[in-house]
Design an enzyme around this catalytic site. Structure first.
Site, PDB file in Angstrom:
ATOM      1  N   CYS A   2       0.864  -1.267   0.082  1.00 28.39           N
ATOM      2  CA  CYS A   2      -0.036  -0.154  -0.058  1.00 28.39           C
ATOM      3  C   CYS A   2       0.808   1.294  -0.020  1.00 28.39           C
ATOM      4  CB  CYS A   2      -0.784  -0.005   1.241  1.00 28.39           C
ATOM      5  SG  CYS A   2      -1.983  -1.160   1.043  1.00 28.39           S
ATOM      6  N   ARG A  27       4.224  -0.317  -4.757  1.00 29.58           N
ATOM      7  CA  ARG A  27       3.818  -0.670  -3.361  1.00 29.58           C
ATOM      8  C   ARG A  27       2.461  -1.446  -3.219  1.00 29.58           C
ATOM      9  NH1 ARG A  27       6.765   1.721   0.473  1.00 29.58           N
ATOM     10  NH2 ARG A  27       5.195   0.980   2.097  1.00 29.58           N
ATOM     11  N   TRP A  73      -2.604  -2.833  -1.880  1.00 29.93           N
ATOM     12  CA  TRP A  73      -2.507  -4.200  -1.742  1.00 29.93           C
ATOM     13  C   TRP A  73      -3.280  -4.772  -0.860  1.00 29.93           C
ATOM     14  CZ3 TRP A  73      -0.721  -7.977   1.121  1.00 29.93           C
ATOM     15  CH2 TRP A  73       0.060  -9.355   0.465  1.00 29.93           C
ATOM     16  N   ASN A  99      -1.722   2.178   5.731  1.00 30.20           N
ATOM     17  CA  ASN A  99      -0.953   1.162   5.266  1.00 30.20           C
ATOM     18  C   ASN A  99      -0.626   0.584   6.408  1.00 30.20           C
ATOM     19  OD1 ASN A  99       1.238  -0.328   4.072  1.00 30.20           O
ATOM     20  ND2 ASN A  99       2.748   1.323   4.374  1.00 30.20           N
ATOM     21  N   GLY A 100      -0.975  -0.951   6.505  1.00 34.31           N
ATOM     22  CA  GLY A 100      -0.440  -1.568   7.477  1.00 34.31           C
ATOM     23  C   GLY A 100      -1.805  -2.487   7.982  1.00 34.31           C
ATOM     24  N   GLU A 484      17.647 -17.657  -7.165  1.00 36.19           N
ATOM     25  CA  GLU A 484      17.505 -16.184  -7.585  1.00 36.19           C
ATOM     26  C   GLU A 484      16.862 -16.024  -9.054  1.00 36.19           C
ATOM     27  OE1 GLU A 484      16.555 -13.658  -6.334  1.00 36.19           O
ATOM     28  OE2 GLU A 484      16.636 -11.818  -7.693  1.00 36.19           O
ATOM     29  N   LYS A 488      12.923 -14.970 -10.132  1.00 30.32           N
ATOM     30  CA  LYS A 488      12.670 -13.955 -11.010  1.00 30.32           C
ATOM     31  C   LYS A 488      11.793 -14.384 -12.009  1.00 30.32           C
ATOM     32  CE  LYS A 488      13.887 -11.249  -9.396  1.00 30.32           C
ATOM     33  NZ  LYS A 488      14.539 -10.970  -8.088  1.00 30.32           N
ATOM     34  N   GLU A 491       7.936 -14.708 -10.623  1.00 32.79           N
ATOM     35  CA  GLU A 491       7.470 -13.474 -10.311  1.00 32.79           C
ATOM     36  C   GLU A 491       6.819 -12.917 -11.528  1.00 32.79           C
ATOM     37  OE1 GLU A 491       9.384 -10.815  -6.826  1.00 32.79           O
ATOM     38  OE2 GLU A 491      10.804 -11.611  -8.307  1.00 32.79           O
ATOM     39  N   HIS A 507      17.986 -36.157  -6.610  1.00 35.17           N
ATOM     40  CA  HIS A 507      17.360 -36.945  -5.371  1.00 35.17           C
ATOM     41  C   HIS A 507      15.668 -36.662  -5.648  1.00 35.17           C
ATOM     42  CE1 HIS A 507      20.952 -38.127  -3.477  1.00 35.17           C
ATOM     43  NE2 HIS A 507      21.523 -36.846  -3.762  1.00 35.17           N
ATOM     44  N   LYS A 606       6.145  -4.277  -3.733  1.00 41.42           N
ATOM     45  CA  LYS A 606       7.478  -4.108  -3.714  1.00 41.42           C
ATOM     46  C   LYS A 606       7.886  -4.152  -2.223  1.00 41.42           C
ATOM     47  CE  LYS A 606      11.489  -2.929  -5.000  1.00 41.42           C
ATOM     48  NZ  LYS A 606      12.140  -3.904  -5.583  1.00 41.42           N
TER      49      LYS A 606
HETATM   50  O1  M6R Z   1      12.605  -5.102   0.611  1.00 38.87           O
HETATM   51  P1  M6R Z   1      13.293  -6.517   0.880  1.00 38.87           P
HETATM   52  O2  M6R Z   1      14.557  -6.825   0.362  1.00 38.87           O
HETATM   53  O3  M6R Z   1      13.575  -6.785   2.434  1.00 38.87           O
HETATM   54  O4  M6R Z   1      12.241  -7.682   0.279  1.00 38.87           O
HETATM   55  C1  M6R Z   1      12.393  -8.707   0.238  1.00 38.87           C
HETATM   56  C2  M6R Z   1      11.398  -9.479  -0.491  1.00 38.87           C
HETATM   57  O5  M6R Z   1      10.029  -9.235  -0.246  1.00 38.87           O
HETATM   58  C3  M6R Z   1      11.719  -9.188  -2.064  1.00 38.87           C
HETATM   59  O6  M6R Z   1      13.183  -9.544  -2.082  1.00 38.87           O
HETATM   60  C4  M6R Z   1      10.845 -10.007  -3.033  1.00 38.87           C
HETATM   61  O7  M6R Z   1      10.940 -11.287  -2.833  1.00 38.87           O
HETATM   62  C5  M6R Z   1      11.168  -9.638  -4.504  1.00 38.87           C
HETATM   63  N1  M6R Z   1       9.653  -9.312  -5.040  1.00 38.87           N
HETATM   64  C6  M6R Z   1      12.171 -10.311  -5.113  1.00 38.87           C
HETATM   65  O8  M6R Z   1      12.120  -9.704  -6.337  1.00 38.87           O
END
Ligand code: M6R
Length: 611
Positions: A2, A27, A73, A99-100, A484, A488, A491, A507, A606
């Site tokens: 948010c 956000r 969000w 927000n929260g 990673e 990516k 996502e 395994h 984000k």
């Molecule tokens: O702001 P942060 O690095 O603490 O965020 C952690 C994760 O939420 C963040 O890395 C998330 O997995 C991303 N969408 C990855 O691309």
């Protein structure tokens, strides 16, 4: 999670707030809304992105000197017009953005229902504004006082901003656990979840602290704590430029941020690494290098991509410093009653510095006597402030929801920390230390070379974009890179992808392999090279399609892989900073070719400020 933005001053408030919402959309983007005062309170909200709200409001009279806005969000209640913010009090005079999460909202709601309140939405936010209204009415007090009383009963995290039809020259805001920045202009104030909506108007900002309430007029900012004592606002200078938060000619923020990496990695090393003179300076943790060197244990807590950076750091720090390292998902660490205490050093890694799971894990370890170090990107963020000490990554604002440049900056900084501790502890030879300083110094240039592979990777993306699943494999330092790469792809392309240690594949996951399955091997020349060559053969023997990230000049793997991407050679300890680049680009091009909004992938936000 948010975005909130508000304005009070001489300008037309709605365009300022609308632009701010667009900047904060990373956000959360399932619905958006604004409230203005213009002969009474007017609230407009719409399911969908900010652009849909903008279309809906085109042609309406939005003139006002005061406005609040929200991009959501969803937590409580599905994304729809009704659940969008702002929410209003029963008498329709107060509007609030939030927000929260209000954790005890159900209890409060029941109390309010018993008193005859009616609710239009499923949100915790509407409960809170009704609760404040109820207190104001029953105590016959001002909204500010009612808010203070209400917050003493609220459990959870919040940033809220309230506009009151009966008090049109004032915004009231409060913060606990979620970020709130106030921009201080000449005869105007801007409130936002981060500085991006503010930076084009003023560089002077105040970061509001937990349990503070801000009473904001056009020409006055009053800060009070929850017990009504005045606090002195501490005005800081923003060090970001407008260009840092604009696309600058790129189609997407994600692509811009991928291409910024030679510079952002350079920035994360600048002023710290002096390879020519064999020097390394880390002012932020100067007083804690000893503590790290003698730590009983280092525990890295993080989430998502930052957790992957933590995994690479585990390999680095154990190798360089000979200190045991554990890497924990912050969300699991906090709630499994871990054995932690004096002698342990927690390193919290976070781009945003606001991730709720990471914050809570840090708080709990700190309460048990551990030393907390932060590796954060956002200056002044909650994680940075909760840490005893730390090192900023200086990657600049990361706006694409999928983290890219923050990851490589984290790797660079974590490597610096490992090297600094190792040289002070004497657990590394002078020669290896100097070699790694030189290697780090060369990284920005090598990342630049890896980016030149963009067109080739785009073609590989075209070839595999319709695959249903992907497997990513790596060993040693490249195992977290495989994780990673898979994250990516998931996502932003919504293709199922799994990352695995290459040897572990036999395994279980090998059962997935057939001629339909692309398997991405991160197989640069390192101590595991021969082993991973065998793993590639195991996949080829089962007709899997192999896409291999290899070191330039490799003759062996290209002879067996279906597609080969050659990256510059580097010491294995720093190689993840390079080998991740093709994986970022591969995910980007697959996501784009499938027509998805890679900067705002579905269901994501984000900054995850809820547990
Ligand atoms: O702001 P942060 O690095 O603490 O965020 C952690 C994760 O939420 C963040 O890395 C998330 O997995 C991303 N969408 C990855 O691309």
């Amino acid at each position: 999670m948010c975005g909130i933005v508000a304005y009070i001053g001489q300008r037309d408030a709605y365009p300022v707030v609308l632009k701010g919402l667009k900047r904060l959309e990373y956000r959360g983007y399932d619905s958006a809304g604004v409230a203005i005062l213009n002969h009474g309170l007017h609230v407009y909200k719409k399911k969908g992105k900010v652009a849909q709200l903008e279309d809906f409001l085109t042609g309406k009279n939005m003139q006002s000197h005061i406005a609040i806005g929200h991009t959501r969000w969803a937590t409580h209640g599905e994304p729809c017009d009704r659940n969008s913010h702002p929410h209003v009090s029963g008498d329709g005079k107060l509007a609030m953005i939030h927000n929260g999460i209000i954790e005890n909202y159900a209890l409060l709601k029941q109390e309010l229902l018993n008193k005859g309140h009616q609710f239009e939405s499923d949100t915790d936010t509407e409960v809170l504004i009704h609760f404040i209204e109820e207190i104001r009415n029953s105590n016959q007090c001002a909204v500010e006082e009612a808010l203070r009383i209400a917050l003493k009963r609220v459990v959870g995290a919040y940033v809220i901003v309230i506009v009151d039809e009966d008090n049109p020259d004032t915004l009231i805001a409060a913060r606990k656990g979620s970020p709130l920045v106030i921009g201080v202009g000449k005869g105007e104030h801007f409130l936002a979840s981060d500085a991006s909506p503010i930076v084009e108007y003023t560089k002077e900002v105040v970061y509001v602290n937990d349990y503070e309430i801000a009473i904001v007029k056009a020409d006055e900012l009053i800060l009070k704590n929850i017990t009504n004592e005045r606090q002195t606002p501490y005005i800081q200078k923003l060090d970001i430029e407008l260009t840092a938060i604009e696309k600058g000619g790129f189609d997407h923020f994600m692509l811009k941020e991928i291409f910024e990496q030679p510079q952002t990695i350079f920035d994360s090393l600048r002023g710290r690494l002096d390879a020519k003179n064999g020097q390394l300076t880390l002012g932020g943790i100067r007083e804690y290098t000893d503590v790290l060197a003698n730590a009983r244990r280092v525990i890295i807590v993080a989430c998502g991509t930052s957790w992957h950076a933590g995994l690479v750091a585990e390999y680095m720090i154990e190798e360089l410093c000979r200190v045991p390292v554990e890497v924990e998902y912050a969300s699991e660490f906090r709630y499994r009653n871990p054995v932690v205490g004096p002698g342990d050093v927690i390193i919290a890694v976070s781009q945003s510095g606001e991730t709720a799971d990471t914050l809570v894990a840090m708080e709990s370890a700190k309460a048990q006597g551990a030393i907390i170090l932060g590796v954060c990107n956002v200056v002044g963020s909650s994680i940075a402030r909760l840490s005893h000490a730390g090192v900023y990554t200086h990657a600049g604002p990361e706006i694409g929801v999928a983290s890219t440049k923050a990851f490589t900056a984290q790797l660079a900084v974590l490597c610096l920390i490992g090297l600094k501790v190792a040289i002070e502890k004497g657990s590394i030879s002078q020669q290896r230390f100097q070699h790694l300083l030189d290697e780090l110094q060369d990284i920005p240039e090598k990342v630049g070379l890896a980016l030149k592979l963009n067109e080739q990777i785009k073609q590989v993306a075209q070839k595999y974009k319709d695959a249903r699943d992907f497997l990513y494999l790596g060993r040693g330092y490249n195992f977290p890179v495989a994780l990673e790469g898979a994250l990516k792809l998931k996502e932003i392309s919504y293709i199922h992808a799994e990352g695995y240690p290459a040897a572990e594949m036999k395994h279980g996951p090998i059962a997935l392999v057939d001629e339909q399955l692309p398997v991405v091997f991160v197989a640069t020349r390192d101590s595991f090279y021969e082993k991973i060559v065998s793993n590639i053969q195991e996949i080829k023997a089962r007709k899997g399609k192999v896409i291999a990230i290899v070191t330039e000049g490799d003759q062996i793997i290209p002879a067996m892989a279906d597609d080969v991407i050659q990256v510059p050679e580097a010491d294995e300890l720093v190689s993840p900073i390079i080998s991740v680049i093709p994986l970022q680009l591969l995910a980007y091009h697959i996501g784009v070719s499938k027509g998805y909004d890679v900067d705002k992938p579905r269901n994501l936000a984000k900054s995850v400020t809820v547990e």
